[in-house]
Design a protein around this motif. Sequence first.
Motif, PDB file in Angstrom:
ATOM      1  N   ARG A 265       5.730  -0.455  -1.206  1.00  0.00           N
ATOM      2  CA  ARG A 265       6.410   0.483  -2.095  1.00  0.00           C
ATOM      3  C   ARG A 265       6.153   0.164  -3.564  1.00  0.00           C
ATOM      4  NH1 ARG A 265       7.515   4.664   1.065  1.00  0.00           N
ATOM      5  NH2 ARG A 265       5.764   5.018  -0.329  1.00  0.00           N
ATOM      6  N   THR A 266       5.640  -1.005  -3.872  1.00  0.00           N
ATOM      7  CA  THR A 266       5.369  -1.374  -5.267  1.00  0.00           C
ATOM      8  C   THR A 266       3.875  -1.374  -5.568  1.00  0.00           C
ATOM      9  OG1 THR A 266       5.467  -3.724  -4.655  1.00  0.00           O
ATOM     10  CG2 THR A 266       7.485  -2.727  -5.502  1.00  0.00           C
ATOM     11  N   GLN A 267       3.084  -0.678  -4.768  1.00  0.00           N
ATOM     12  CA  GLN A 267       1.659  -0.553  -5.048  1.00  0.00           C
ATOM     13  C   GLN A 267       1.438   0.230  -6.345  1.00  0.00           C
ATOM     14  OE1 GLN A 267      -1.188  -1.761  -3.046  1.00  0.00           O
ATOM     15  NE2 GLN A 267       0.565  -3.041  -2.480  1.00  0.00           N
ATOM     16  N   THR A 268       0.408  -0.156  -7.073  1.00  0.00           N
ATOM     17  CA  THR A 268       0.118   0.519  -8.339  1.00  0.00           C
ATOM     18  C   THR A 268      -0.551   1.877  -8.130  1.00  0.00           C
ATOM     19  OG1 THR A 268      -2.020  -0.615  -8.521  1.00  0.00           O
ATOM     20  CG2 THR A 268      -0.100  -1.681  -9.542  1.00  0.00           C
ATOM     21  N   HIS A 269      -1.148   2.089  -6.974  1.00  0.00           N
ATOM     22  CA  HIS A 269      -1.781   3.385  -6.689  1.00  0.00           C
ATOM     23  C   HIS A 269      -0.702   4.453  -6.587  1.00  0.00           C
ATOM     24  CE1 HIS A 269      -4.960   6.021  -5.331  1.00  0.00           C
ATOM     25  NE2 HIS A 269      -4.266   6.349  -4.257  1.00  0.00           N
ATOM     26  N   PRO A 270      -0.917   5.617  -7.180  1.00  0.00           N
ATOM     27  CA  PRO A 270       0.164   6.611  -7.266  1.00  0.00           C
ATOM     28  C   PRO A 270       0.446   7.390  -5.989  1.00  0.00           C
ATOM     29  CG  PRO A 270      -1.817   7.462  -8.324  1.00  0.00           C
ATOM     30  CD  PRO A 270      -2.106   6.035  -7.959  1.00  0.00           C
ATOM     31  N   ASP A 271      -0.451   7.357  -5.011  1.00  0.00           N
ATOM     32  CA  ASP A 271      -0.281   8.215  -3.832  1.00  0.00           C
ATOM     33  C   ASP A 271      -0.357   7.378  -2.559  1.00  0.00           C
ATOM     34  OD1 ASP A 271       0.109  10.447  -2.325  1.00  0.00           O
ATOM     35  OD2 ASP A 271      -1.744  11.464  -2.889  1.00  0.00           O
ATOM     36  N   VAL A 272       0.790   6.817  -2.186  1.00  0.00           N
ATOM     37  CA  VAL A 272       0.891   5.929  -1.027  1.00  0.00           C
ATOM     38  C   VAL A 272       1.936   6.464  -0.060  1.00  0.00           C
ATOM     39  CG1 VAL A 272       1.676   3.641  -0.267  1.00  0.00           C
ATOM     40  CG2 VAL A 272       0.108   3.833  -2.206  1.00  0.00           C
ATOM     41  N   GLU A 273       1.586   6.455   1.217  1.00  0.00           N
ATOM     42  CA  GLU A 273       2.503   6.862   2.292  1.00  0.00           C
ATOM     43  C   GLU A 273       2.709   5.664   3.216  1.00  0.00           C
ATOM     44  OE1 GLU A 273       2.685  10.622   5.306  1.00  0.00           O
ATOM     45  OE2 GLU A 273       0.820   9.457   5.349  1.00  0.00           O
ATOM     46  N   VAL A 274       3.954   5.441   3.632  1.00  0.00           N
ATOM     47  CA  VAL A 274       4.276   4.299   4.499  1.00  0.00           C
ATOM     48  C   VAL A 274       4.937   4.811   5.772  1.00  0.00           C
ATOM     49  CG1 VAL A 274       5.556   2.143   4.716  1.00  0.00           C
ATOM     50  CG2 VAL A 274       4.573   2.782   2.488  1.00  0.00           C
ATOM     51  N   LEU A 275       4.348   4.449   6.918  1.00  0.00           N
ATOM     52  CA  LEU A 275       4.903   4.812   8.217  1.00  0.00           C
ATOM     53  C   LEU A 275       5.198   3.554   9.021  1.00  0.00           C
ATOM     54  CD1 LEU A 275       2.338   6.930   7.533  1.00  0.00           C
ATOM     55  CD2 LEU A 275       3.279   8.042   9.558  1.00  0.00           C
ATOM     56  N   VAL A 276       6.415   3.440   9.500  1.00  0.00           N
ATOM     57  CA  VAL A 276       6.803   2.385  10.430  1.00  0.00           C
ATOM     58  C   VAL A 276       6.848   2.994  11.820  1.00  0.00           C
ATOM     59  CG1 VAL A 276       8.708   0.910  11.185  1.00  0.00           C
ATOM     60  CG2 VAL A 276       8.075   1.000   8.763  1.00  0.00           C
ATOM     61  N   VAL A 277       6.148   2.359  12.758  1.00  0.00           N
ATOM     62  CA  VAL A 277       6.151   2.832  14.146  1.00  0.00           C
ATOM     63  C   VAL A 277       6.787   1.735  14.991  1.00  0.00           C
ATOM     64  CG1 VAL A 277       4.808   3.822  16.015  1.00  0.00           C
ATOM     65  CG2 VAL A 277       3.997   4.063  13.657  1.00  0.00           C
TER      66      VAL A 277
ATOM     67  N   VAL B 224       2.286  -9.393   3.599  1.00  0.00           N
ATOM     68  CA  VAL B 224       2.692  -8.980   2.256  1.00  0.00           C
ATOM     69  C   VAL B 224       1.436  -8.617   1.478  1.00  0.00           C
ATOM     70  CG1 VAL B 224       3.841  -9.673   0.122  1.00  0.00           C
ATOM     71  CG2 VAL B 224       4.721 -10.476   2.335  1.00  0.00           C
ATOM     72  N   MET B 225       1.452  -7.454   0.830  1.00  0.00           N
ATOM     73  CA  MET B 225       0.284  -6.958   0.118  1.00  0.00           C
ATOM     74  C   MET B 225       0.379  -7.225  -1.380  1.00  0.00           C
ATOM     75  SD  MET B 225      -0.114  -5.900   3.114  1.00  0.00           S
ATOM     76  CE  MET B 225       1.546  -5.245   3.343  1.00  0.00           C
ATOM     77  N   GLU B 226      -0.748  -7.608  -1.976  1.00  0.00           N
ATOM     78  CA  GLU B 226      -0.814  -7.700  -3.420  1.00  0.00           C
ATOM     79  C   GLU B 226      -0.727  -6.289  -4.016  1.00  0.00           C
ATOM     80  OE1 GLU B 226      -4.314  -9.951  -4.389  1.00  0.00           O
ATOM     81  OE2 GLU B 226      -3.490 -11.819  -3.590  1.00  0.00           O
ATOM     82  N   PRO B 227      -0.166  -6.129  -5.223  1.00  0.00           N
ATOM     83  CA  PRO B 227       0.169  -4.790  -5.734  1.00  0.00           C
ATOM     84  C   PRO B 227      -1.006  -3.861  -5.991  1.00  0.00           C
ATOM     85  CG  PRO B 227       0.565  -6.485  -7.397  1.00  0.00           C
ATOM     86  CD  PRO B 227       0.331  -7.195  -6.106  1.00  0.00           C
ATOM     87  N   HIS B 228      -2.206  -4.397  -6.141  1.00  0.00           N
ATOM     88  CA  HIS B 228      -3.358  -3.543  -6.447  1.00  0.00           C
ATOM     89  C   HIS B 228      -4.190  -3.201  -5.206  1.00  0.00           C
ATOM     90  CE1 HIS B 228      -2.526  -4.035 -10.681  1.00  0.00           C
ATOM     91  NE2 HIS B 228      -2.557  -5.339 -10.558  1.00  0.00           N
ATOM     92  N   LEU B 229      -3.690  -3.534  -4.015  1.00  0.00           N
ATOM     93  CA  LEU B 229      -4.482  -3.324  -2.810  1.00  0.00           C
ATOM     94  C   LEU B 229      -4.840  -1.853  -2.614  1.00  0.00           C
ATOM     95  CD1 LEU B 229      -5.793  -4.242  -0.186  1.00  0.00           C
ATOM     96  CD2 LEU B 229      -3.551  -4.065   0.924  1.00  0.00           C
ATOM     97  N   ALA B 230      -3.854  -0.969  -2.625  1.00  0.00           N
ATOM     98  CA  ALA B 230      -4.126   0.452  -2.377  1.00  0.00           C
ATOM     99  C   ALA B 230      -5.075   1.019  -3.429  1.00  0.00           C
ATOM    100  CB  ALA B 230      -2.820   1.241  -2.352  1.00  0.00           C
ATOM    101  N   ALA B 231      -4.895   0.608  -4.683  1.00  0.00           N
ATOM    102  CA  ALA B 231      -5.769   1.095  -5.755  1.00  0.00           C
ATOM    103  C   ALA B 231      -7.205   0.652  -5.525  1.00  0.00           C
ATOM    104  CB  ALA B 231      -5.267   0.593  -7.113  1.00  0.00           C
TER     105      ALA B 231
END
Length: 266
Positions: A24-36, A86-93
Motif C-alpha cells: 500500500r506504500t508503493q511509489t507507483h501510482p496504480d497498484v491493486e492488491v488482492l488477498v486470496v 515485505v516489498m521495498e517501496p519502489h518495487l512496483a515502479a
Amino acid sequence: MKISFVVPTRNSARTLAACLGSLRTQTHPDVEVLVVDNKSTDATVAIGERFADQVLQWGPERSAQRNHGTKCSTGDVVVFIDSDMVMEPHLAAEIAEKFAAEPGVGALVIPERSFGDGFLAQCRRLEKSLYVGDAAVESPRAFRRELIEELGGWNEDLTAAEDWDLADRTREVATIGRVETYIWHDEGHIKLRATFAKKRYYGRWIDQYVSMHADSSTKFTRTALLNKPGRLLRHPVLTAGLVTLKATEAAGLLLGVRDSRAANAR
C-alpha cells in the motif's frame, strides 16, 4: 501501467500486515492488491480487509489461489507475492519501468533476501544471499497479463516446486528479465523440527515435478552454495548451521518422496 499484486494466505496474521502495508506504500501510482485466502482461522481476513482492494476465498492450495487471484485482478501486470514477504517501496515502479522499456520481456525475477529471529534465520539469510543472480534457483514473480494467461497460470497439481515449473514453462516461450529492487522474506524463528515437517509435506510433489522436467537436477543440488566459497569461509559458524539446515530439509524431502511413492504403489 497497472500492477496487480496477488497474495495467497492461510493463517498468515503474523506477517500479513507488514506485507500488505508495504504494497500500500508503493511509489507507483496504480497498484491493486488482492488477498486470496484459504479458510484462515486467525485474523488474516480482517487484516486483508484493512489493506487489500479485494479479499477472496479460494483453495485448495496456493497454486489455485494464485490462479483465482489472476482471474479476478485487473492489472496489465500480475505479481505473485507470499504473505511473509515485505516489498521495498519502489518495487512496483521499477517493474512498470522495466516492462515499458523492454517490450520483449514477458516476466521479471525479483531478487530475494531474508530476515528473521535466531541463529538459523541468520543461516538462511546467508543462503539467500548466495542465490541472488542464480537462474537455477530464482523464478519470475512478475508477469505481463497476456503471458501468464497464455501459460495457463500455475500448475494446480503442484504444491511444491510450482514456482520452478512455471519458470521452466515461461523460459520456453518468453524472455525473463529482472529488477534490482529486493523482496525481503520474513523467516520468523526457524525450528528444525518444523522445517523437516514442512519439507516432508512438500516432498509429496517432488517426484511429480522431476518427472515433468527431466533437466531439474540443478534445482536440488544447489550449486550456488559452492560457487562462492569465500563468503562461506568468512562465516564458518553460519556455514555450519546452514549445512545442518540443508541436511534437515533434504531428509524431509526424501522422506516425503518415499511417502508419495509408497502411497502410489498401493
